[in-house]
Design a protein around this motif. Structure first.
Motif, PDB file in Angstrom:
ATOM      1  N   THR A 216       0.830  -1.207   0.000  1.00  0.00           N
ATOM      2  CA  THR A 216       0.000   0.000   0.000  1.00  0.00           C
ATOM      3  C   THR A 216       0.864   1.256   0.000  1.00  0.00           C
ATOM      4  O   THR A 216       2.027   1.219   0.422  1.00  0.00           O
ATOM      5  CB  THR A 216      -0.920   0.045   1.242  1.00  0.00           C
ATOM      6  N   ASP A 217       0.282   2.345  -0.455  1.00  0.00           N
ATOM      7  CA  ASP A 217       1.003   3.621  -0.444  1.00  0.00           C
ATOM      8  C   ASP A 217       1.315   4.059   0.974  1.00  0.00           C
ATOM      9  O   ASP A 217       2.378   4.630   1.231  1.00  0.00           O
ATOM     10  CB  ASP A 217       0.181   4.698  -1.148  1.00  0.00           C
ATOM     11  N   THR A 218       0.405   3.801   1.914  1.00  0.00           N
ATOM     12  CA  THR A 218       0.664   4.208   3.295  1.00  0.00           C
ATOM     13  C   THR A 218       1.842   3.423   3.884  1.00  0.00           C
ATOM     14  O   THR A 218       2.638   3.987   4.635  1.00  0.00           O
ATOM     15  CB  THR A 218      -0.594   4.045   4.166  1.00  0.00           C
ATOM     16  N   SER A 219       1.972   2.163   3.523  1.00  0.00           N
ATOM     17  CA  SER A 219       3.131   1.380   3.968  1.00  0.00           C
ATOM     18  C   SER A 219       4.415   1.966   3.398  1.00  0.00           C
ATOM     19  O   SER A 219       5.431   2.072   4.091  1.00  0.00           O
ATOM     20  CB  SER A 219       3.006  -0.079   3.537  1.00  0.00           C
ATOM     21  N   ARG A 220       4.373   2.365   2.142  1.00  0.00           N
ATOM     22  CA  ARG A 220       5.549   2.975   1.516  1.00  0.00           C
ATOM     23  C   ARG A 220       5.926   4.279   2.208  1.00  0.00           C
ATOM     24  O   ARG A 220       7.099   4.578   2.389  1.00  0.00           O
ATOM     25  CB  ARG A 220       5.297   3.200   0.034  1.00  0.00           C
ATOM     26  N   ILE A 221       4.941   5.048   2.592  1.00  0.00           N
ATOM     27  CA  ILE A 221       5.212   6.310   3.285  1.00  0.00           C
ATOM     28  C   ILE A 221       5.912   6.044   4.618  1.00  0.00           C
ATOM     29  O   ILE A 221       6.890   6.714   4.961  1.00  0.00           O
ATOM     30  CB  ILE A 221       3.906   7.103   3.496  1.00  0.00           C
ATOM     31  N   LEU A 222       5.415   5.071   5.366  1.00  0.00           N
ATOM     32  CA  LEU A 222       6.041   4.751   6.653  1.00  0.00           C
ATOM     33  C   LEU A 222       7.462   4.235   6.456  1.00  0.00           C
ATOM     34  O   LEU A 222       8.355   4.532   7.252  1.00  0.00           O
ATOM     35  CB  LEU A 222       5.188   3.745   7.422  1.00  0.00           C
TER      36      LEU A 222
END
Length: 135
Positions: A39-45
């Motif tokens: 997910t994009d949120t995982s990539r951000i973290l």
């Protein structure tokens, strides 16, 4: 999706420089985590963690990664990512002498961390406040 591809390309370009500053295995692991994130949120973290991992040895790249993470977080309205990346940027600013800007970002990031109950971020913010007041 296009933004993710641009970030991957930029990360690749910075990868050579980063490899000299950090343990190759650690960076390969982070890169693998980023590429395999679903997910994009995982990539951000992961971008936030990567930024935090390198800010003492490669502050310019750390700031770059944190800013990219902040842009993506704001685009997705991902509050946890906004809080963490603003904290990372604040830390970079403290180390580069931009203490006024750092304090503003720290105050903003603590609000995001509280909204999302991000205990890790709150702890890091407190440490960063300590660095700020230790100047």
């Amino acid at each position: 999706m296009r933004g993710i591809k641009v970030i991957l390309f930029i990360l690749f370009l910075f990868g050579v420089k980063l490899l000299f500053a950090q343990n190759r295995a650690e960076l390969d692991s982070i890169r693998h985590q980023y590429l395999s994130a679903k997910t994009d949120t995982s990539r951000i973290l992961i971008l936030s963690d990567w930024s935090r991992t390198i800010y003492n040895t490669n502050p310019d790249s750390s700031l770059f990664l944190a800013r990219k993470g902040l842009q993506l977080s704001q685009k997705l309205n991902f509050l946890k990512g906004i809080g963490r990346t603003k904290r990372n940027i604040a830390y970079c600013y403290i180390n580069s002498g931009k203490s006024d800007s750092a304090l503003i970002l720290l105050n903003e990031s603590i609000n995001y961390a509280k909204k999302t109950n991000d205990i890790l971020c709150l702890g890091l913010i407190n440490v960063t406040y300590g660095n700020y007041y230790d100047l």
